[in-house]
Design a protein around this motif. Structure first.
Motif, PDB file in Angstrom:
ATOM      1  N   PRO A   1       0.617  -1.216   0.013  1.00  0.00           N
ATOM      2  CA  PRO A   1      -0.028   0.125  -0.235  1.00  0.00           C
ATOM      3  C   PRO A   1       0.711   1.739  -0.035  1.00  0.00           C
ATOM      4  O   PRO A   1       2.215   1.607   0.565  1.00  0.00           O
ATOM      5  CB  PRO A   1      -0.755  -0.625   1.078  1.00  0.00           C
ATOM      6  N   SER A   2       0.182   2.128  -0.478  1.00  0.00           N
ATOM      7  CA  SER A   2       0.800   3.544  -0.815  1.00  0.00           C
ATOM      8  C   SER A   2       1.180   4.181   0.293  1.00  0.00           C
ATOM      9  O   SER A   2       2.535   4.178   1.123  1.00  0.00           O
ATOM     10  CB  SER A   2       0.261   4.550  -2.061  1.00  0.00           C
ATOM     11  N   GLU A   3       0.650   3.986   1.435  1.00  0.00           N
ATOM     12  CA  GLU A   3       0.707   4.459   2.678  1.00  0.00           C
ATOM     13  C   GLU A   3       1.901   3.863   3.566  1.00  0.00           C
ATOM     14  O   GLU A   3       2.466   4.493   4.044  1.00  0.00           O
ATOM     15  CB  GLU A   3      -0.525   4.311   3.776  1.00  0.00           C
ATOM     16  N   LEU A   4       1.983   2.451   3.486  1.00  0.00           N
ATOM     17  CA  LEU A   4       2.947   1.521   4.007  1.00  0.00           C
ATOM     18  C   LEU A   4       3.734   2.211   3.602  1.00  0.00           C
ATOM     19  O   LEU A   4       5.530   2.363   4.488  1.00  0.00           O
ATOM     20  CB  LEU A   4       2.695   0.534   4.378  1.00  0.00           C
ATOM     21  N   ARG A   5       4.248   2.612   2.264  1.00  0.00           N
ATOM     22  CA  ARG A   5       4.935   3.086   1.282  1.00  0.00           C
ATOM     23  C   ARG A   5       5.748   4.295   2.364  1.00  0.00           C
ATOM     24  O   ARG A   5       7.261   4.200   2.548  1.00  0.00           O
ATOM     25  CB  ARG A   5       4.942   2.498  -0.039  1.00  0.00           C
ATOM     26  N   GLN A   6       5.080   5.527   2.294  1.00  0.00           N
ATOM     27  CA  GLN A   6       5.330   6.676   2.479  1.00  0.00           C
ATOM     28  C   GLN A   6       5.848   6.211   4.231  1.00  0.00           C
ATOM     29  O   GLN A   6       6.402   7.503   4.826  1.00  0.00           O
ATOM     30  CB  GLN A   6       3.936   7.797   2.496  1.00  0.00           C
ATOM     31  N   LEU A   7       4.936   5.611   4.796  1.00  0.00           N
ATOM     32  CA  LEU A   7       5.277   5.539   6.382  1.00  0.00           C
ATOM     33  C   LEU A   7       6.923   5.140   6.431  1.00  0.00           C
ATOM     34  O   LEU A   7       7.623   5.286   7.022  1.00  0.00           O
ATOM     35  CB  LEU A   7       5.033   4.781   7.412  1.00  0.00           C
ATOM     36  N   TRP A   8       7.281   4.090   5.838  1.00  0.00           N
ATOM     37  CA  TRP A   8       8.055   3.808   5.991  1.00  0.00           C
ATOM     38  C   TRP A   8      10.093   4.595   5.228  1.00  0.00           C
ATOM     39  O   TRP A   8      11.037   4.458   5.779  1.00  0.00           O
ATOM     40  CB  TRP A   8       9.070   2.185   4.811  1.00  0.00           C
ATOM     41  N   GLN A   9       9.712   5.377   4.101  1.00  0.00           N
ATOM     42  CA  GLN A   9      10.017   6.423   3.882  1.00  0.00           C
ATOM     43  C   GLN A   9      10.671   7.380   5.008  1.00  0.00           C
ATOM     44  O   GLN A   9      11.411   8.239   5.128  1.00  0.00           O
ATOM     45  CB  GLN A   9       9.519   6.846   2.727  1.00  0.00           C
ATOM     46  N   LEU A  10       9.628   7.574   6.024  1.00  0.00           N
ATOM     47  CA  LEU A  10       9.427   8.687   7.368  1.00  0.00           C
ATOM     48  C   LEU A  10      10.041   7.722   8.641  1.00  0.00           C
ATOM     49  O   LEU A  10      11.019   7.365   9.318  1.00  0.00           O
ATOM     50  CB  LEU A  10       8.925   9.299   7.338  1.00  0.00           C
TER      51      LEU A  10
ATOM     52  N   PHE B   1       1.966   3.315  21.212  1.00  0.00           N
ATOM     53  CA  PHE B   1       1.062   4.693  20.477  1.00  0.00           C
ATOM     54  C   PHE B   1       0.833   3.663  19.151  1.00  0.00           C
ATOM     55  O   PHE B   1       0.018   4.448  18.189  1.00  0.00           O
ATOM     56  CB  PHE B   1       1.840   5.354  20.251  1.00  0.00           C
ATOM     57  N   LEU B   2       0.785   2.052  19.232  1.00  0.00           N
ATOM     58  CA  LEU B   2       0.881   1.714  17.440  1.00  0.00           C
ATOM     59  C   LEU B   2      -0.495   1.153  17.517  1.00  0.00           C
ATOM     60  O   LEU B   2      -0.875   0.283  18.587  1.00  0.00           O
ATOM     61  CB  LEU B   2       2.245   1.694  17.084  1.00  0.00           C
ATOM     62  N   PRO B   3      -0.720   0.602  16.408  1.00  0.00           N
ATOM     63  CA  PRO B   3      -2.200   0.021  16.164  1.00  0.00           C
ATOM     64  C   PRO B   3      -1.763  -1.217  16.290  1.00  0.00           C
ATOM     65  O   PRO B   3      -0.478  -1.512  16.031  1.00  0.00           O
ATOM     66  CB  PRO B   3      -2.703   0.223  14.976  1.00  0.00           C
ATOM     67  N   ASP B   4      -2.082  -2.419  17.288  1.00  0.00           N
ATOM     68  CA  ASP B   4      -1.655  -3.848  17.821  1.00  0.00           C
ATOM     69  C   ASP B   4       0.074  -3.004  18.239  1.00  0.00           C
ATOM     70  O   ASP B   4       0.718  -4.744  18.064  1.00  0.00           O
ATOM     71  CB  ASP B   4      -1.019  -4.253  16.283  1.00  0.00           C
ATOM     72  N   ARG B   5       0.508  -2.096  18.562  1.00  0.00           N
ATOM     73  CA  ARG B   5       1.536  -2.570  18.909  1.00  0.00           C
ATOM     74  C   ARG B   5       2.962  -2.414  17.817  1.00  0.00           C
ATOM     75  O   ARG B   5       3.887  -2.885  18.216  1.00  0.00           O
ATOM     76  CB  ARG B   5       1.844  -2.319  20.255  1.00  0.00           C
ATOM     77  N   LEU B   6       3.040  -2.843  16.327  1.00  0.00           N
ATOM     78  CA  LEU B   6       4.102  -3.011  16.653  1.00  0.00           C
ATOM     79  C   LEU B   6       4.061  -2.544  14.715  1.00  0.00           C
ATOM     80  O   LEU B   6       3.410  -1.551  14.036  1.00  0.00           O
ATOM     81  CB  LEU B   6       3.447  -4.493  16.025  1.00  0.00           C
ATOM     82  N   LEU B   7       4.938  -1.792  14.465  1.00  0.00           N
ATOM     83  CA  LEU B   7       5.421  -1.550  12.793  1.00  0.00           C
ATOM     84  C   LEU B   7       7.161  -2.663  12.617  1.00  0.00           C
ATOM     85  O   LEU B   7       8.204  -1.787  12.841  1.00  0.00           O
ATOM     86  CB  LEU B   7       5.730   0.193  13.060  1.00  0.00           C
ATOM     87  N   LEU B   8       6.621  -3.579  11.674  1.00  0.00           N
ATOM     88  CA  LEU B   8       7.891  -4.026  11.525  1.00  0.00           C
ATOM     89  C   LEU B   8       8.396  -3.096  10.713  1.00  0.00           C
ATOM     90  O   LEU B   8       8.410  -2.421   9.170  1.00  0.00           O
ATOM     91  CB  LEU B   8       7.636  -5.084  11.085  1.00  0.00           C
ATOM     92  N   SER B   9       9.315  -3.340  10.474  1.00  0.00           N
ATOM     93  CA  SER B   9      10.673  -3.055   9.151  1.00  0.00           C
ATOM     94  C   SER B   9      10.579  -3.372   7.760  1.00  0.00           C
ATOM     95  O   SER B   9       9.563  -4.710   7.787  1.00  0.00           O
ATOM     96  CB  SER B   9      12.621  -2.939   9.431  1.00  0.00           C
ATOM     97  N   PRO B  10      10.363  -2.503   6.704  1.00  0.00           N
ATOM     98  CA  PRO B  10      10.744  -3.650   5.647  1.00  0.00           C
ATOM     99  C   PRO B  10      11.574  -5.238   5.604  1.00  0.00           C
ATOM    100  O   PRO B  10      10.924  -6.132   4.828  1.00  0.00           O
ATOM    101  CB  PRO B  10      11.110  -3.185   4.070  1.00  0.00           C
ATOM    102  N   ALA B  11      12.383  -5.585   5.836  1.00  0.00           N
ATOM    103  CA  ALA B  11      12.621  -6.572   6.115  1.00  0.00           C
ATOM    104  C   ALA B  11      12.069  -7.876   6.897  1.00  0.00           C
ATOM    105  O   ALA B  11      11.859  -8.929   6.247  1.00  0.00           O
ATOM    106  CB  ALA B  11      14.879  -6.095   6.857  1.00  0.00           C
ATOM    107  N   LYS B  12      11.586  -7.224   7.371  1.00  0.00           N
ATOM    108  CA  LYS B  12      10.762  -8.131   8.736  1.00  0.00           C
ATOM    109  C   LYS B  12       9.462  -8.177   8.307  1.00  0.00           C
ATOM    110  O   LYS B  12       8.815  -9.483   9.121  1.00  0.00           O
ATOM    111  CB  LYS B  12      10.938  -7.916  10.387  1.00  0.00           C
ATOM    112  N   ALA B  13       9.236  -7.163   7.935  1.00  0.00           N
ATOM    113  CA  ALA B  13       7.501  -7.190   7.627  1.00  0.00           C
ATOM    114  C   ALA B  13       7.106  -8.435   7.082  1.00  0.00           C
ATOM    115  O   ALA B  13       6.149  -9.183   7.518  1.00  0.00           O
ATOM    116  CB  ALA B  13       7.117  -6.164   6.637  1.00  0.00           C
ATOM    117  N   PRO B  14       7.286  -8.994   5.573  1.00  0.00           N
ATOM    118  CA  PRO B  14       6.820 -10.337   4.855  1.00  0.00           C
ATOM    119  C   PRO B  14       7.530 -11.404   5.679  1.00  0.00           C
ATOM    120  O   PRO B  14       6.216 -12.506   5.564  1.00  0.00           O
ATOM    121  CB  PRO B  14       8.055  -9.954   3.457  1.00  0.00           C
ATOM    122  N   GLY B  15       7.981 -11.768   7.082  1.00  0.00           N
ATOM    123  CA  GLY B  15       8.593 -12.872   7.094  1.00  0.00           C
ATOM    124  C   GLY B  15       7.320 -13.683   8.207  1.00  0.00           C
ATOM    125  O   GLY B  15       7.050 -14.648   7.342  1.00  0.00           O
ATOM    126  N   PRO B  16       6.638 -13.401   8.470  1.00  0.00           N
ATOM    127  CA  PRO B  16       5.625 -14.062   9.212  1.00  0.00           C
ATOM    128  C   PRO B  16       4.761 -14.018   8.461  1.00  0.00           C
ATOM    129  O   PRO B  16       3.347 -15.464   8.203  1.00  0.00           O
ATOM    130  CB  PRO B  16       4.830 -13.040   9.641  1.00  0.00           C
TER     131      PRO B  16
END
Length: 125
Positions: A59-68, A90-105
């Motif tokens: 999603p473009s929103e996730l791409r933008q967030l990871w750029q920040l 402060f995060l929904p589900d208390r989680l924001l994985l990095s691009p390297a970790k996000a696809p793994g699960p």
């Protein structure tokens, strides 16, 4: 009333600056857990994995967030004076994985084993 999608990079960046400023003042441990922006190469790798294995892009929103912010590095912390007890609260589900970790699960690679030790076939989990 439908929510209007707004992915204007300038507005996203301004919103993120507001969030991080608030965290710096009111939740310094959470602020310290924010990772620096992900590189374009890291984001592209996650996008390619998603596209190759599932047929759709980030999603473009996730791409933008990871750029920040490249994710959150959770820390075991004790409550501070303000009561902050979890670095990602402060995060929904208390989680924001990095691009390297996000696809793994969601996109296990060849030879990946599940919780019980059985080999996971890519695309079947």
């Amino acid at each position: 009333m439908p929510v209007e999608e707004n992915t204007d990079p300038a507005r996203v960046e301004a919103a993120w600056r507001n969030i991080t400023a608030w965290l710096a003042e009111h939740a310094p441990l959470s602020h310290a857990s924010l990772l620096p922006p992900a590189t374009e190469a890291e984001i592209e790798r996650a996008d390619t994995l998603l596209s190759d294995r599932l047929g759709f892009q980030l999603p473009s929103e996730l791409r933008q967030l990871w750029q920040l912010c490249g994710g959150v590095e959770h820390q075991d912390i004790e409550a501070d004076e303000q009561g902050e007890v979890f670095s990602g609260a402060f995060l929904p589900d208390r989680l924001l994985l990095s691009p390297a970790k996000a696809p793994g699960p969601r996109l296990p690679g060849p030879g990946t084993k599940d919780f019980w030790g059985a080999e996971v076939e890519p695309g079947t989990s």
